[in-house]
Structure formats: structure tokens, C-alpha cells
Design a protein around this motif. Sequence first.
Motif, mmCIF file in Angstrom:
data_model
loop_
_atom_site.group_PDB
_atom_site.id
_atom_site.type_symbol
_atom_site.label_atom_id
_atom_site.label_comp_id
_atom_site.label_asym_id
_atom_site.label_seq_id
_atom_site.Cartn_x
_atom_site.Cartn_y
_atom_site.Cartn_z
ATOM 1 N N ARG A 53 1.179 -0.947 -0.077
ATOM 2 C CA ARG A 53 -0.041 -0.151 0.426
ATOM 3 C C ARG A 53 1.125 1.294 -0.285
ATOM 4 O O ARG A 53 1.228 1.983 0.761
ATOM 5 N N ARG A 56 -1.224 6.614 -3.175
ATOM 6 C CA ARG A 56 -2.383 8.258 -2.480
ATOM 7 C C ARG A 56 -3.848 7.624 -2.546
ATOM 8 O O ARG A 56 -4.529 6.909 -3.400
ATOM 9 N N ASP A 57 -4.187 7.119 -0.991
ATOM 10 C CA ASP A 57 -6.268 7.644 -1.004
ATOM 11 C C ASP A 57 -6.344 8.820 -1.294
ATOM 12 O O ASP A 57 -6.299 9.945 -1.743
ATOM 13 N N LYS A 61 -3.084 9.903 1.600
ATOM 14 C CA LYS A 61 -2.556 8.960 2.670
ATOM 15 C C LYS A 61 -1.991 7.511 1.473
ATOM 16 O O LYS A 61 -3.220 7.128 1.138
ATOM 17 N N ASN A 63 -2.464 4.200 0.882
ATOM 18 C CA ASN A 63 -3.357 3.755 1.969
ATOM 19 C C ASN A 63 -3.997 2.089 0.603
ATOM 20 O O ASN A 63 -4.788 1.726 1.260
ATOM 21 N N ARG A 64 -3.325 2.657 -0.240
ATOM 22 C CA ARG A 64 -3.776 1.752 -1.978
ATOM 23 C C ARG A 64 -2.666 1.126 -2.656
ATOM 24 O O ARG A 64 -1.287 1.223 -2.587
#
Length: 149
Positions: A53, A56-57, A61, A63-64
Motif C-alpha cells: 500500500r 495515495r488514497d 495517505k 493506503n492503496r
Amino acid sequence: MRALIQRVTEASVSVDGQIIGQTGPGLMILVCAMQGDDETAAEKLAARIAKLRIFRDDAGKMNRSLADTGGGALVVSQFTLAADTKSGNRPGFSAAAPPDQGRFLYELFAAALRALGPHVETGEFGAEMKVSLVNDGPVTIWMDSADRG
């Protein structure tokens, strides 16, 4: 296996002036098979990278994953990731897998990553290659299959 992963907006690899592999937003992955690596190491490393991850989300952040973003990957063999620089001024590469095994595991790694969904393009094993990329972030991550069971 060792991998140097870079989040990119674009990357390409060429041989003799001709682009043979490229990706848009996604990952540039330099990969090296090490002495003692096997099929399991290649498959596990591919699975870990696909789930990493570092994208960027909506909140900005990391998180993807590559799977979440639908991005692609450019996979290039890089035996110099096996460099031993502990003594002297010239690195040693004896920790790298022999060429036949290295080629097999490199191709298996790329196929395993491709089987997980991303569009994957590759360099040419053993060729003199020119790699171009635009590192996004910049984000660069080092992974080694020996670091986890």
C-alpha cells in the motif's frame, strides 16, 4: 529474491534504442534472484508487491495498492541488487543466482505478478538496457523475500 520498487508516473526500458517495455502510473520493479531462491520466493514476493500500500488514497495517505489503483508494472532484471560492498572498491555479485536460474525466477516473478491482475511489461534478461522513469513522490521501497516467511 530482492526487489527495488519505485512508484512511478511512467517508466520505460529500451534495448538498442527501441522501447521494449513501459508502464504509465504504477510501479517500476528492479528484481534480482539470489542464491537459494526458489519458485515460492518469486511468487510470495510478487504477492507482497501487488498488495503493497504505497499509492495515495482520497485523503492523500499511502493506503492503496497496485491492485487497488489498476496501475501497471514494469519489471526489469537487475543482478546488481546482489552487490556485496563489504570490502574493497569493486562490488561482488556471487550472491546472485546463476544466470539460468535467475532468468527462470525473473520470468516466474513477472508471470506471478501478472496473474494477480496488473498489466506487466518486462525488460530483456541479460541485455544492456536503458531504463527511464519518473519517480512519483519519490517513493522507493526495498524488499527481500528472505525478510519474511
